[in-house]
Design a protein around this motif. Structure first.
Motif, PDB file in Angstrom:
ATOM      1  N   ASP A 146       0.844  -1.203   0.000  1.00 32.44           N
ATOM      2  CA  ASP A 146       0.000   0.000   0.000  1.00 32.44           C
ATOM      3  C   ASP A 146       0.874   1.245   0.000  1.00 32.44           C
ATOM      4  N   PRO A 147       0.882   2.029  -1.083  1.00 34.94           N
ATOM      5  CA  PRO A 147       1.744   3.220  -1.141  1.00 34.94           C
ATOM      6  C   PRO A 147       1.374   4.296  -0.137  1.00 34.94           C
ATOM      7  N   ALA A 148       0.150   4.227   0.407  1.00 36.86           N
ATOM      8  CA  ALA A 148      -0.277   5.224   1.390  1.00 36.86           C
ATOM      9  C   ALA A 148       0.265   4.937   2.789  1.00 36.86           C
ATOM     10  N   VAL A 149       0.785   3.742   2.997  1.00 35.01           N
ATOM     11  CA  VAL A 149       1.332   3.371   4.306  1.00 35.01           C
ATOM     12  C   VAL A 149       2.790   3.795   4.379  1.00 35.01           C
ATOM     13  N   ARG A 150       3.122   4.592   5.402  1.00 31.01           N
ATOM     14  CA  ARG A 150       4.501   5.032   5.605  1.00 31.01           C
ATOM     15  C   ARG A 150       5.216   4.229   6.684  1.00 31.01           C
ATOM     16  N   ALA A 151       4.457   3.679   7.630  1.00 30.02           N
ATOM     17  CA  ALA A 151       5.068   2.936   8.731  1.00 30.02           C
ATOM     18  C   ALA A 151       4.069   1.926   9.269  1.00 30.02           C
ATOM     19  N   VAL A 152       4.598   0.879   9.896  1.00 26.86           N
ATOM     20  CA  VAL A 152       3.766  -0.179  10.481  1.00 26.86           C
ATOM     21  C   VAL A 152       4.103  -0.295  11.961  1.00 26.86           C
TER      22      VAL A 152
END
Length: 264
Positions: free
Chosen positions: A45-51
């Protein structure tokens, strides 16, 4: 997702919750499959920057689920190898994820739970958390998670903890490098948010490359890890069906001490 894993979004942060609080977020085949899927979805998902990975309830993860262990104790060596490879795949996916990862360690972590922490880029835990790599008490070894734990804490500390199976606290976990920070429970979210603040300032492509750079310089690539995983899965499968492993698992499931503990 089923009840084993819960995924939520907070802006550009994907929060993944191990959601089996009644069994201290212990691993079984369902949690392993769902967590692997959730991590892959976040990575794509390109909208996710960190988990951010954390646990429901009082524990981060207690390691292997009792019913899962019971089924594996009765399984063949081939089935145990296939099962271990699924856990190895989960650890590899988390370790080599293209996004920054934070372990929000809300409580105790044992066995595979320690592996998850070691696979994350940043680990922040509560001061009250306890940890153990207790597999030797069952006549087993932490084979699948060993590359990641050793990368996190070094071979010297791992040798002690692998062979003693002792319980250690958050102060020790921070000293040896398993945790980057140990904070009061009330300060856990603030500490995680502070880390996310700094992560938000970096270029996402550069961060992915920086992570791969650090791993590559340490001798870890996803390609080389596949061969290691195969060897370690074969090792744990062999030990699970061995006489000592069968005795240790049976003793643990029956809530009695194994013979070697009585003799020591």
């Amino acid at each position: 997702m089923s009840e084993a894993v819960a995924v939520s979004r907070r802006g550009s942060v994907c929060e993944i919750l191990l959601n089996r609080a009644s069994v201290h977020n212990a691993f079984d085949e369902h949690l392993i499959a769902e967590l692997t899927g959730a991590l892959r979805a976040a990575d794509a998902d390109p909208a996710v920057r960190a988990v951010v990975l954390t646990g429901a309830g009082a524990s981060f993860s207690a390691g292997a689920d009792l019913n899962w262990m019971r089924s594996m104790a009765a399984a063949s060596e081939a089935d145990n190898r296939a099962d271990s490879l699924k856990l190895a795949q989960l650890m590899s996916v988390l370790n080599f994820l293209g996004k920054p990862t934070i372990a929000r360690v809300n409580g105790a972590a044992y066995g595979g739970g320690v592996g998850l922490i070691a696979c994350c880029d940043v680990a922040i835990g509560v001061e009250s958390a306890k940890f153990s790599l207790s597999e030797v008490k069952l006549g087993l070894v932490p084979a699948v998670i060993s590359p990641y734990v050793i990368a996190a804490i070094g071979a010297r500390a791992a040798r002690r903890l692998f062979i003693t199976g002792e319980v250690f606290d958050a102060t020790e976990a921070r000293r040896i490098g398993l945790l980057h920070e140990a904070v009061a429970p009330a300060a856990l979210d603030e500490a995680v948010d502070r880390c996310l603040h700094w992560l938000g300032k970096g270029g996402p492509v550069a961060q992915g490359e920086a992570k791969r750079l650090a791993l590559r310089m340490a001798g870890m690539t996803s390609e080389s890890q596949a061969a290691v995983d195969a060897d370690n899965a074969a090792l744990i499968a062999r030990l699970r069906v061995s006489a000592e492993g069968q005795h240790g698992l049976s003793a643990f499931l029956d809530k009695r001490a194994p013979d070697w503990a009585k003799e020591s």
